[in-house]
Design a protein around this motif. Structure first.
Motif, PDB file in Angstrom:
ATOM      1  N   CYS C   3       0.822  -1.204   0.000  1.00  0.00           N
ATOM      2  CA  CYS C   3       0.000   0.000   0.000  1.00  0.00           C
ATOM      3  C   CYS C   3       0.857   1.256   0.000  1.00  0.00           C
ATOM      4  O   CYS C   3       0.586   2.208  -0.732  1.00  0.00           O
ATOM      5  CB  CYS C   3      -0.919   0.001   1.213  1.00  0.00           C
ATOM      6  N   VAL C   4       1.918   1.226   0.818  1.00  0.00           N
ATOM      7  CA  VAL C   4       2.800   2.391   0.898  1.00  0.00           C
ATOM      8  C   VAL C   4       3.422   2.666  -0.466  1.00  0.00           C
ATOM      9  O   VAL C   4       3.440   3.800  -0.955  1.00  0.00           O
ATOM     10  CB  VAL C   4       3.917   2.135   1.939  1.00  0.00           C
ATOM     11  N   ALA C   5       3.897   1.584  -1.106  1.00  0.00           N
ATOM     12  CA  ALA C   5       4.556   1.754  -2.401  1.00  0.00           C
ATOM     13  C   ALA C   5       3.559   2.224  -3.460  1.00  0.00           C
ATOM     14  O   ALA C   5       3.856   3.118  -4.259  1.00  0.00           O
ATOM     15  CB  ALA C   5       5.195   0.426  -2.814  1.00  0.00           C
ATOM     16  N   ALA C 255      12.995   8.164 -12.197  1.00  0.00           N
ATOM     17  CA  ALA C 255      13.799   8.448 -11.013  1.00  0.00           C
ATOM     18  C   ALA C 255      13.124   7.905  -9.756  1.00  0.00           C
ATOM     19  O   ALA C 255      13.771   7.335  -8.877  1.00  0.00           O
ATOM     20  CB  ALA C 255      13.999   9.957 -10.880  1.00  0.00           C
ATOM     21  N   MET C 256      11.813   8.062  -9.735  1.00  0.00           N
ATOM     22  CA  MET C 256      11.071   7.569  -8.575  1.00  0.00           C
ATOM     23  C   MET C 256      11.189   6.051  -8.445  1.00  0.00           C
ATOM     24  O   MET C 256      11.379   5.518  -7.351  1.00  0.00           O
ATOM     25  CB  MET C 256       9.604   7.963  -8.708  1.00  0.00           C
ATOM     26  N   PHE C 257      11.102   5.362  -9.594  1.00  0.00           N
ATOM     27  CA  PHE C 257      11.232   3.909  -9.551  1.00  0.00           C
ATOM     28  C   PHE C 257      12.584   3.507  -8.952  1.00  0.00           C
ATOM     29  O   PHE C 257      12.684   2.593  -8.149  1.00  0.00           O
ATOM     30  CB  PHE C 257      11.118   3.295 -10.955  1.00  0.00           C
ATOM     31  N   ARG C 258      13.623   4.222  -9.380  1.00  0.00           N
ATOM     32  CA  ARG C 258      14.969   3.873  -8.899  1.00  0.00           C
ATOM     33  C   ARG C 258      15.082   4.082  -7.403  1.00  0.00           C
ATOM     34  O   ARG C 258      15.603   3.252  -6.676  1.00  0.00           O
ATOM     35  CB  ARG C 258      16.019   4.703  -9.642  1.00  0.00           C
ATOM     36  N   THR C 259      14.562   5.231  -6.924  1.00  0.00           N
ATOM     37  CA  THR C 259      14.618   5.510  -5.493  1.00  0.00           C
ATOM     38  C   THR C 259      13.880   4.434  -4.718  1.00  0.00           C
ATOM     39  O   THR C 259      14.360   3.915  -3.721  1.00  0.00           O
ATOM     40  CB  THR C 259      13.985   6.875  -5.209  1.00  0.00           C
ATOM     41  N   MET C 260      12.713   4.066  -5.230  1.00  0.00           N
ATOM     42  CA  MET C 260      11.926   3.062  -4.516  1.00  0.00           C
ATOM     43  C   MET C 260      12.659   1.742  -4.466  1.00  0.00           C
ATOM     44  O   MET C 260      12.651   1.045  -3.444  1.00  0.00           O
ATOM     45  CB  MET C 260      10.555   2.908  -5.171  1.00  0.00           C
ATOM     46  N   ARG C 261      13.315   1.402  -5.552  1.00  0.00           N
ATOM     47  CA  ARG C 261      14.070   0.145  -5.535  1.00  0.00           C
ATOM     48  C   ARG C 261      15.222   0.237  -4.546  1.00  0.00           C
ATOM     49  O   ARG C 261      15.503  -0.718  -3.822  1.00  0.00           O
ATOM     50  CB  ARG C 261      14.593  -0.182  -6.934  1.00  0.00           C
ATOM     51  N   ALA C 262      15.886   1.400  -4.524  1.00  0.00           N
ATOM     52  CA  ALA C 262      16.997   1.569  -3.589  1.00  0.00           C
ATOM     53  C   ALA C 262      16.505   1.451  -2.149  1.00  0.00           C
ATOM     54  O   ALA C 262      17.246   1.006  -1.270  1.00  0.00           O
ATOM     55  CB  ALA C 262      17.656   2.921  -3.814  1.00  0.00           C
ATOM     56  N   LEU C 263      15.262   1.824  -1.916  1.00  0.00           N
ATOM     57  CA  LEU C 263      14.724   1.757  -0.557  1.00  0.00           C
ATOM     58  C   LEU C 263      14.104   0.401  -0.254  1.00  0.00           C
ATOM     59  O   LEU C 263      13.421   0.239   0.750  1.00  0.00           O
ATOM     60  CB  LEU C 263      13.694   2.857  -0.340  1.00  0.00           C
ATOM     61  N   LEU C 267      12.127  -5.476  -7.540  1.00  0.00           N
ATOM     62  CA  LEU C 267      11.774  -5.234  -8.933  1.00  0.00           C
ATOM     63  C   LEU C 267      10.446  -5.916  -9.265  1.00  0.00           C
ATOM     64  O   LEU C 267       9.582  -5.364  -9.938  1.00  0.00           O
ATOM     65  CB  LEU C 267      12.889  -5.777  -9.836  1.00  0.00           C
ATOM     66  N   ARG C 268      10.310  -7.134  -8.722  1.00  0.00           N
ATOM     67  CA  ARG C 268       9.102  -7.882  -9.021  1.00  0.00           C
ATOM     68  C   ARG C 268       7.875  -7.158  -8.483  1.00  0.00           C
ATOM     69  O   ARG C 268       6.878  -6.995  -9.176  1.00  0.00           O
ATOM     70  CB  ARG C 268       9.204  -9.271  -8.399  1.00  0.00           C
ATOM     71  N   ARG C 269       8.003  -6.701  -7.230  1.00  0.00           N
ATOM     72  CA  ARG C 269       6.854  -6.030  -6.637  1.00  0.00           C
ATOM     73  C   ARG C 269       6.539  -4.741  -7.402  1.00  0.00           C
ATOM     74  O   ARG C 269       5.386  -4.436  -7.696  1.00  0.00           O
ATOM     75  CB  ARG C 269       7.129  -5.713  -5.169  1.00  0.00           C
ATOM     76  N   LEU C 270       7.588  -4.021  -7.752  1.00  0.00           N
ATOM     77  CA  LEU C 270       7.395  -2.778  -8.499  1.00  0.00           C
ATOM     78  C   LEU C 270       6.686  -3.062  -9.825  1.00  0.00           C
ATOM     79  O   LEU C 270       5.771  -2.348 -10.246  1.00  0.00           O
ATOM     80  CB  LEU C 270       8.751  -2.108  -8.737  1.00  0.00           C
ATOM     81  N   THR C 271       7.142  -4.142 -10.472  1.00  0.00           N
ATOM     82  CA  THR C 271       6.528  -4.513 -11.748  1.00  0.00           C
ATOM     83  C   THR C 271       5.038  -4.788 -11.569  1.00  0.00           C
ATOM     84  O   THR C 271       4.204  -4.294 -12.318  1.00  0.00           O
ATOM     85  CB  THR C 271       7.216  -5.760 -12.317  1.00  0.00           C
ATOM     86  N   TRP C 272       4.730  -5.581 -10.552  1.00  0.00           N
ATOM     87  CA  TRP C 272       3.322  -5.900 -10.321  1.00  0.00           C
ATOM     88  C   TRP C 272       2.499  -4.656 -10.013  1.00  0.00           C
ATOM     89  O   TRP C 272       1.387  -4.495 -10.503  1.00  0.00           O
ATOM     90  CB  TRP C 272       3.187  -6.904  -9.167  1.00  0.00           C
ATOM     91  N   LEU C 273       3.103  -3.801  -9.170  1.00  0.00           N
ATOM     92  CA  LEU C 273       2.386  -2.589  -8.815  1.00  0.00           C
ATOM     93  C   LEU C 273       2.089  -1.743 -10.049  1.00  0.00           C
ATOM     94  O   LEU C 273       0.980  -1.233 -10.237  1.00  0.00           O
ATOM     95  CB  LEU C 273       3.204  -1.766  -7.814  1.00  0.00           C
ATOM     96  N   LEU C 274       3.110  -1.618 -10.909  1.00  0.00           N
ATOM     97  CA  LEU C 274       2.925  -0.809 -12.113  1.00  0.00           C
ATOM     98  C   LEU C 274       1.859  -1.422 -13.013  1.00  0.00           C
ATOM     99  O   LEU C 274       1.026  -0.722 -13.601  1.00  0.00           O
ATOM    100  CB  LEU C 274       4.252  -0.678 -12.869  1.00  0.00           C
ATOM    101  N   MET C 275       1.917  -2.753 -13.111  1.00  0.00           N
ATOM    102  CA  MET C 275       0.933  -3.437 -13.951  1.00  0.00           C
ATOM    103  C   MET C 275      -0.477  -3.213 -13.403  1.00  0.00           C
ATOM    104  O   MET C 275      -1.422  -2.972 -14.155  1.00  0.00           O
ATOM    105  CB  MET C 275       1.236  -4.943 -14.008  1.00  0.00           C
ATOM    106  N   ALA C 276      -0.595  -3.338 -12.088  1.00  0.00           N
ATOM    107  CA  ALA C 276      -1.909  -3.134 -11.479  1.00  0.00           C
ATOM    108  C   ALA C 276      -2.386  -1.704 -11.729  1.00  0.00           C
ATOM    109  O   ALA C 276      -3.533  -1.463 -12.115  1.00  0.00           O
ATOM    110  CB  ALA C 276      -1.835  -3.421  -9.987  1.00  0.00           C
ATOM    111  N   GLU C 277      -1.471  -0.763 -11.516  1.00  0.00           N
ATOM    112  CA  GLU C 277      -1.819   0.636 -11.731  1.00  0.00           C
ATOM    113  C   GLU C 277      -2.290   0.851 -13.171  1.00  0.00           C
ATOM    114  O   GLU C 277      -3.333   1.453 -13.429  1.00  0.00           O
ATOM    115  CB  GLU C 277      -0.603   1.510 -11.438  1.00  0.00           C
ATOM    116  N   LEU C 278      -1.504   0.286 -14.114  1.00  0.00           N
ATOM    117  CA  LEU C 278      -1.856   0.444 -15.525  1.00  0.00           C
ATOM    118  C   LEU C 278      -3.179  -0.227 -15.838  1.00  0.00           C
ATOM    119  O   LEU C 278      -4.003   0.305 -16.581  1.00  0.00           O
ATOM    120  CB  LEU C 278      -0.764  -0.172 -16.399  1.00  0.00           C
ATOM    121  N   GLY C 279      -3.365  -1.413 -15.280  1.00  0.00           N
ATOM    122  CA  GLY C 279      -4.591  -2.152 -15.541  1.00  0.00           C
ATOM    123  C   GLY C 279      -5.800  -1.348 -15.105  1.00  0.00           C
ATOM    124  O   GLY C 279      -6.776  -1.215 -15.844  1.00  0.00           O
ATOM    125  N   ILE C 280      -5.713  -0.813 -13.890  1.00  0.00           N
ATOM    126  CA  ILE C 280      -6.846  -0.028 -13.384  1.00  0.00           C
ATOM    127  C   ILE C 280      -7.063   1.190 -14.266  1.00  0.00           C
ATOM    128  O   ILE C 280      -8.179   1.487 -14.699  1.00  0.00           O
ATOM    129  CB  ILE C 280      -6.581   0.401 -11.921  1.00  0.00           C
TER     130      ILE C 280
END
Lengths: 218, 348, 802
Positions: C3-5, C255-263, C267-280
């Protein structure tokens, strides 16, 4: 040991393979220690820090972080280490521009699932960010942004704080203030600190020092 | 296509087996004439149509043997169904007609169906000279001979036949002088037959033409309400024995003991009506036909005449997949008497 | 943590509402455009198919009488001969105060009686066959008829086409006052064996094969092909726009993606999140797009319906129903487009190390490589399309060529523009101009997707516009050919024909007998017509190939004309010989276009026809007469001859009506054109707005070096207009190529005739101006913002160097 680096070698693909960026680097750091790593531009110190932060892979040797051998970890497990064990402070702050200062401060802690509001409030106060919580990064000065980045890193109570030229973008006065504050807060939080800097003056503030030259510990 | 609408139309014309009894025959007869005991049948007038009655048929079956030695069966049927008890001309007539024609071989069964409105000349029956027709199917008599000499024609996808029929005996009136009771409650029809035709002619099959000879049987029946409401179907036999005697018998099925009736026709053509219960029909073996089980071997007993025979279908698959489907086909007879005949089974 | 991400990802949109809006609108527009075309197409097709099926034209051949109607006795005679036929009586009449087409059928034999809607009262045979009878009508008509006094009960059925009332033929006879008449006999399935042929039994009746092979169906198909082509092109345009907006949404947040990964976000979770965001996002925007598409389609459909109804006699409802397939395909393009675009973004995300440098240069290098790869892929697509046509035959190959052409050229566009700009840049001397060109090149990667969309939109405009206009000109010509005479009269039989001919000779300027027979032409059944060569034909008959002195030779019996379909199918061009019947091989001296006719046709001199064939009917005549005398002549013919109304046709009126309706097609095409262009302009605007954030650091140094903000803003505007102009220049040849493919490849493959291509340079100029306008409008907002940017913001670039 919180951190053990053993015979670490790293080459960048495509670059001169005869001259690795890092070769045979060994270092260790116990919990609560502070270590400053100095070296010229291009000596490989940022690379070493990134490797310790599980941000990148290496060719040979090993890094043990909190008991985990990094070479054996998958991307997901490394992400968990970054999330829960280490925190990073970058030269370029790397705040999330669309989140407010308050949200940025608590962001890493919330990712790690240990948001401590009291601690964050204390950090906010100590970092002089009171009253800035609703602002966005672009509305802050460089020094303020770096203090937010430091706050974000410490808010999640990392076992190890990695700082890459944290004052590199700041003027000397600001830099000194920010560094002093950071060391103070690191000491208070009980975290170990691995600090990369090219400044002898800042390095002098750390408990231990190491120097990197041409990819080797001198 | 709207199966429902077709079904509705045909429900009235003939079909719809269940709630109202098979073929809609159990409906009440408002405005239509009701068969009366004692009404004498008069010929040739009664060979023709009776539009004041709700339903009527001209039903001819023939068991044939081809020059190729094989056995064949032929059916030619014309049904009339009235929506109202009067005739009329043009499209407006309430008289509807349905024809079924079939040609059965030991291993194949060809059939076709025709529907027509009366009043426009597409279908009808005249008594003098006798002529029953629908489209190009016809049963035609010679002037002045009633139905003694007939020519019979029909064609459909993959088959055609052209036959000549000559009556060898008198007309047979069933029941009480042609008044045939169909249930214990008294439902009845007018019913007579010409059971003794000799037949010759030509069958046309996909593989070619074949000359045939044999015997034919014509049934004539009209009524407005021949079935009781709880009767669901019938098993009807027309049997011609090698001895020259014949028998017409049927059993009407209902929830209870059913109702049977039979007519014994002596070699001289004399007919004797036998009462309910005299005829005993026992299914011996069923065949899976068109997704249901249909009895295709029967034991037929008429103790009063010393009859105890087994009746077996020439081709068990003679299913009439028409608007209202039923089983109709030639049978072989063996036992106390030998011979051939036709079997019709409805409501399965 | 998810949720935070996710909240962090979404916070971007809260801070950048305009970007969010453009993303949603972009996706919605693409979906809307595609689904509008789909909806129109699906609705028209469905209505048409339903109508054809309901009226028994689609699946059954039918018999009709050239004289107008078939006597009931003739029907009964054919029945008595064994033929399974079903009679249909059809006519327009008023039921109460509603005008409707009454179709009378014999429900005992009619192969597809309509099923009553649920909730209708029970339908018994008594109600259908006996007075007062029943009327079956589509729901809206049924509702109106139900209120009329003195009408039989009405049954509502969704299975009948609009405006049709079906009833038993007995009732239809009374309603239409046509006792004993039948208009056509459907030839049913499962005919018995050994029938005498219909041609023997009823030589005076014409047998029409099932409608799928008739003129109407062919022409309707041709119209649908236009819409289908439009649908495909709008799909491509939509895909580019979706791709563009999603791609930019990724780029902005790299840039935001990179920061989030650094934190510590894997990558997998980010990918899923992006896919979900795009899907919606895709689903929400897609749904919006569906609403949009529905509105557009609903607005345009009445015109389409009028077109099909009037031009082709195909009844089509003017109202729209939501079809599941349509909804699915609309959401499909949104989701698929988002998935393709998102996949590329995620792929880049994976390929990039977490902490690459700030990345402008790396990004630039990457996009340069990408442009090269894209251009190569484009060339490959072009080659594949060409190869498909060269190697395979048929419609699919034609569409492959079309797809290859459009997508290939679009992919090549960025490289092409870069090349052009590089050439111009080399010629530039002044520092500011040098900077302008260099800066334009630098901007290309960010704008390329929008420019591709613009290219496709412009090319589609030119291509489809050219096709439709060419079709219109051709169609007009064809009508002139077919309807050259002012009046057409059909006699009941040859005797009446002869009488009519003599009668007309005295009253008209010219009488042109139309006499023909069916014959074997080049081994297939076709038509042979006899022509009395007349000035009418010399002027109007549209020959697409002709030997010298074609008319003189035709009249002299020295050669024949063939229609285009036959010429193309059998390679019968002037100089060849065509086999007619058993032993006649005349020279081909001309080829004429004959749109909509599926069978081969030959025109010979009338005397030759009569000499060669026996029993040529003598019933049809074209009458040349001054137009103002037509009504009087019609009245006179009706007074003197017993002819049904349909046997005397005033063709001038029909022509005017046909053309009037055809114009409606342009309303539809034009509206779709404007929409496509608007969507493309919007894509440019989106891209420019997105680039805006990256532009400041590039503009600040130039500003510092002494260019005013106003001048910079003007230059921004100029750049956008120039890029749009260059794209329009590239779109012109592509559009013409597209039109050529549609007319000369796809049409030939689909229908066997080639439509001539006409050029409309006036339209191009308008379109070019529109493209410039689109570019200017798209840049206007960013330019205005630039002019108003406070100097402090520009200074910040230096203070806060990234």
């Amino acid at each position: 040991m919180l951190l053990e680096i053993q015979s670490l070698t790293k080459r960048y693909p495509g670059s001169d393979s005869a001259r690795p960026v890092l070769s045979d680097v060994s270092l260790s750091l116990a919990a609560g220690d502070t270590l400053a790593l100095t070296g010229e531009s291009g000596s490989g110190k940022s690379t070493l820090l990134h490797l310790v932060g599980a941000l990148d892979g290496f060719d040979s040797g090993e890094i043990r972080l909190d008991g985990h051998a990094l070479s054996t970890l998958a991307d997901r497990e490394r992400a968990v280490l970054r999330r829960d064990v280490v925190a990073l402070v970058f030269q370029q702050f790397n705040l999330i521009p669309s989140l407010s200062v308050a949200q940025n401060l608590s962001f890493h802690a919330r990712l790690a699932g240990r948001e401590d509001r009291g601690w964050i409030a204390q950090l906010t106060e100590r970092l002089g960010l009171d009253g800035f919580g609703a602002r966005y990064p672009e509305q802050l000065s460089g020094g303020q942004q770096q203090r937010v980045a430091i706050g974000r890193a410490l808010a999640m109570r990392p076992r190890l704080l990695l700082a890459d030229e944290p004052s590199g973008n700041l003027d000397e006065t600001t830099s000194d203030t920010v560094m002093a504050l950071m060391l103070d807060l690191v000491a208070q939080s009980g975290a170990a600190l691995f600090l990369v800097t090219h400044s002898e003056r800042i390095a002098a503030l750390a408990g231990r020092r190491a120097h990197l030259s041409n990819g080797r510990i001198a | 296509m709207s199966v429902r609408l077709i079904a509705l139309i045909l429900c009235l014309l003939a079909g719809g087996a269940h709630a109202q009894g098979f073929a809609g025959l159990g409906t009440t007869a408002e405005g239509f004439a009701i068969p009366q005991r004692g009404t004498p049948l008069t010929f040739p007038q009664d060979h023709g149509a009776h539009p004041e009655y709700r339903i009527e048929w001209w039903y001819l079956t023939a068991t044939l043997t081809g020059a190729d030695g094989r056995d064949y069966g032929v059916q030619w049927t014309l049904f009339r169904s009235a929506l109202a008890p009067h005739d009329g001309s043009g499209w407006e007539t309430p008289q509807l007609w349905m024809g079924h024609a079939a040609l059965t071989t030991p291993d194949a069964h060809y059939l076709d169906e025709r529907l027509a409105r009366g009043g426009i000349g597409q279908a009808g029956v005249t008594a003098q000279p006798f002529h029953a027709f629908i489209d190009n199917w016809q049963m035609q008599g010679q002037p002045g001979t009633g139905i003694s000499d007939l020519t019979l024609r029909a064609s459909g996808p993959g088959f055609a036949y052209d036959l000549t029929l000559t009556a060898e005996g008198p007309l047979v009136l069933h029941g009480d002088q042609g008044y045939s009771v169909k249930s214990a409650a008294g439902q009845a029809s007018h019913y007579y037959s010409q059971p003794a035709y000799t037949v010759r002619g030509t069958l046309t099959l996909p593989e070619g033409a074949v000359a045939v000879t044999g015997q034919g049987w014509l049934d004539r029946e009209w009524s407005s309400q021949p079935l009781a409401g709880d009767q669901t179907g019938w098993d009807w036999f027309s049997l011609s024995f090698d001895s020259g005697a014949r028998m017409m018998g049927f059993g009407l099925r209902d929830g209870g003991p059913g109702y049977t009736s039979a007519t014994w026709i002596g070699t001289d053509g004399s007919a004797t009506a036998l009462p309910d219960g005299a005829l005993k029909l026992t299914p011996l073996e069923t065949s899976a036909v068109a997704g249901r089980d249909v009895p295709t071997r029967w034991r037929v007993e008429l103790p009063a005449r010393g009859l105890d025979v087994t009746v077996s279908a020439l081709n068990p698959q003679t299913w009439m997949a028409t608007s209202f489907p039923y089983w109709e086909g030639p049978v072989d007879i063996a036992g106390s008497h030998d011979g051939r005949g036709y079997l019709e089974m409805t409501g399965y | 943590m998810t949720c935070v991400a996710l909240a962090a990802l979404l916070s971007h949109w809260r801070r950048q509402p305009l970007q969010f809006l453009t993303l949603v609108i972009g996706l919605a527009l693409a979906t809307g455009l595609w689904s509008a075309v789909q909806a129109i197409n699906a609705e028209a097709r469905a209505s048409y198919a339903q109508a054809a099926a309901q009226l028994g034209r689609a699946d059954h051949a039918s018999l009709s009488a050239p004289s107008g109607w078939i006597a009931r006795d003739a029907y009964v005679a054919l029945r008595r001969a064994g033929w399974k036929l079903s009679p249909v009586l059809e006519g327009r009449t008023r039921l109460g105060d509603v005008a409707a087409t009454v179709v009378g059928v014999d429900f005992l034999s009619y192969p597809m009686p309509p099923e009553a809607d649920a909730g209708s009262p029970e339908i018994t045979p008594e109600r259908i066959f006996t007075a007062p009878g029943l009327l079956f009508a589509p729901p809206d008509l049924a509702e109106r008829l139900a209120d009329m006094p003195n009408l039989p009960p009405v049954v509502s059925t969704g299975e009948l086409p609009p405006g049709i009332v079906m009833t038993d033929i007995a009732l239809a006879e009374r309603l239409l006052d046509r006792a004993g008449q039948i208009d056509r006999l459907l030839v049913l399935d499962n005919q018995p064996m050994n029938l005498r042929p219909l041609a023997e039994l009823a030589p005076d009746l014409d047998l029409t094969p099932p409608e799928r092979d008739t003129d109407t169906a062919r022409l309707t198909d041709s119209f649908h092909l236009n819409l289908t082509a439009f649908g495909l092109l709008s799909f491509a345009v939509g895909l580019f726009i979706v791709h563009g907006t999603i791609g930019l949404a990724f780029q902005q947040r790299r840039a935001m993606f990179r920061t989030m990964r650094a934190l510590g976000v894997s990558l997998r979770r980010l990918t899923w999140l992006l896919m979900a965001e795009l899907g919606i996002l895709a689903l929400v925007s897609g749904a919006l797009g569906l609403v949009l598409g529905y509105l557009v389609a609903a607005a345009l459909l009445p015109d389409v319906a009028a077109t099909l109804r009037g031009l082709y006699g195909a009844p089509v409802t003017g109202s729209l129903t939501l079809r599941p397939l349509w909804v699915a395909s609309g959401l499909g393009i949104a989701v698929i487009g988002a998935a393709i675009a998102g996949a590329q973004g995620v792929w880049q995300l994976r390929a990039m190390p977490i902490l690459a440098g700030a990345g402008q240069r790396a990004w630039a290098r990457l996009s340069a490589r990408r442009a090269r790869v894209q251009a190569l892929a484009g060339l490959a697509l072009l080659a594949a399309g060409g190869g498909a046509v060269a190697l395979f035959d048929g419609l699919v190959a034609g569409f492959a060529l079309l797809a290859g052409l459009m997508l290939g050229t679009a992919l090549i566009l960025p490289a092409l523009l870069d090349l052009v700009l590089a050439l111009i840049q080399r010629g530039a001397r002044a520092p500011v101009t040098q900077w302008i060109w260099a800066d334009m090149r630098a901007q290309l990667p960010g704008l390329s997707l929008a420019l591709m969309a613009l290219l496709l939109a412009l090319a589609t405009n030119i291509g489809v516009g050219t096709m439709v206009s060419s079709f219109r000109l051709t169609f007009t010509g064809w009508l002139d050919q077919r309807l050259a005479s002012e009046l057409y009269v059909t006699a009941r039989n040859d005797e009446q024909g002869a009488e009519l001919h003599r009668w007309l000779e005295d009253r008209a300027d010219a009488v042109l007998p139309i006499r023909g027979v069916d014959a074997s032409i080049a081994g297939q059944t076709g038509e042979v017509f006899g022509m009395r060569v007349h000035e009418t034909y010399r002027q109007n008959w549209p020959l697409i190939a002709a030997a010298p002195q074609v008319w003189e030779r035709l009249e002299a019996g020295d050669g024949v004309l063939v229609n285009e379909q036959l010429a193309r199918r059998e390679a019968l061009w002037p100089g060849a010989q065509v086999a007619i019947g058993a032993d006649w091989h005349p020279d081909v001296i001309g080829v004429y276009s004959d749109y909509g006719n599926p069978v081969g046709q030959v025109v010979v001199g009338l005397d030759t026809l009569l000499a060669r064939f026996d029993g040529v009917p003598y019933r049809q005549f074209g009458v040349r007469i001054a137009p103002e005398r037509v009504p009087a002549l019609i009245a006179a013919i009706r007074a003197d001859f017993d002819l049904p109304a349909s046997a005397v046709i005033d063709q001038a009126g029909i022509k005017a009506r046909s053309l009037g309706v055809f114009e409606k097609t342009f309303v539809v095409t034009g509206a779709l054109n404007v929409l496509t262009l608007g969507v493309a302009a919007f894509a440019i605007l989106t891209s420019l707005l997105t680039l805006w954030g990256m532009r400041l650091p590039q503009l600040a140094p130039v500003w510092a070096l002494g260019l005013t903000r106003a001048r910079l803003a003007r230059l921004e505007l100029l750049r956008s207009v120039m890029l749009a102009g260059l794209t329009a220049l590239a779109a012109l040849p592509l559009g013409l190529l597209l039109a050529w493919v549609l007319l000369a490849v796809i049409n030939v493959k689909a229908f066997g005739w080639r439509l001539p291509m006409y050029l409309f340079p006036g339209d191009w100029l308008i379109l070019f101006a529109l493209a410039l306008l689109a570019g200017a409008l798209a840049a206007a907002l960013p330019a205005r913002r630039l002019r108003r940017t406070p100097p402090a913001d520009l200074l910040k670039v230096f203070a806060n160097e990234r």
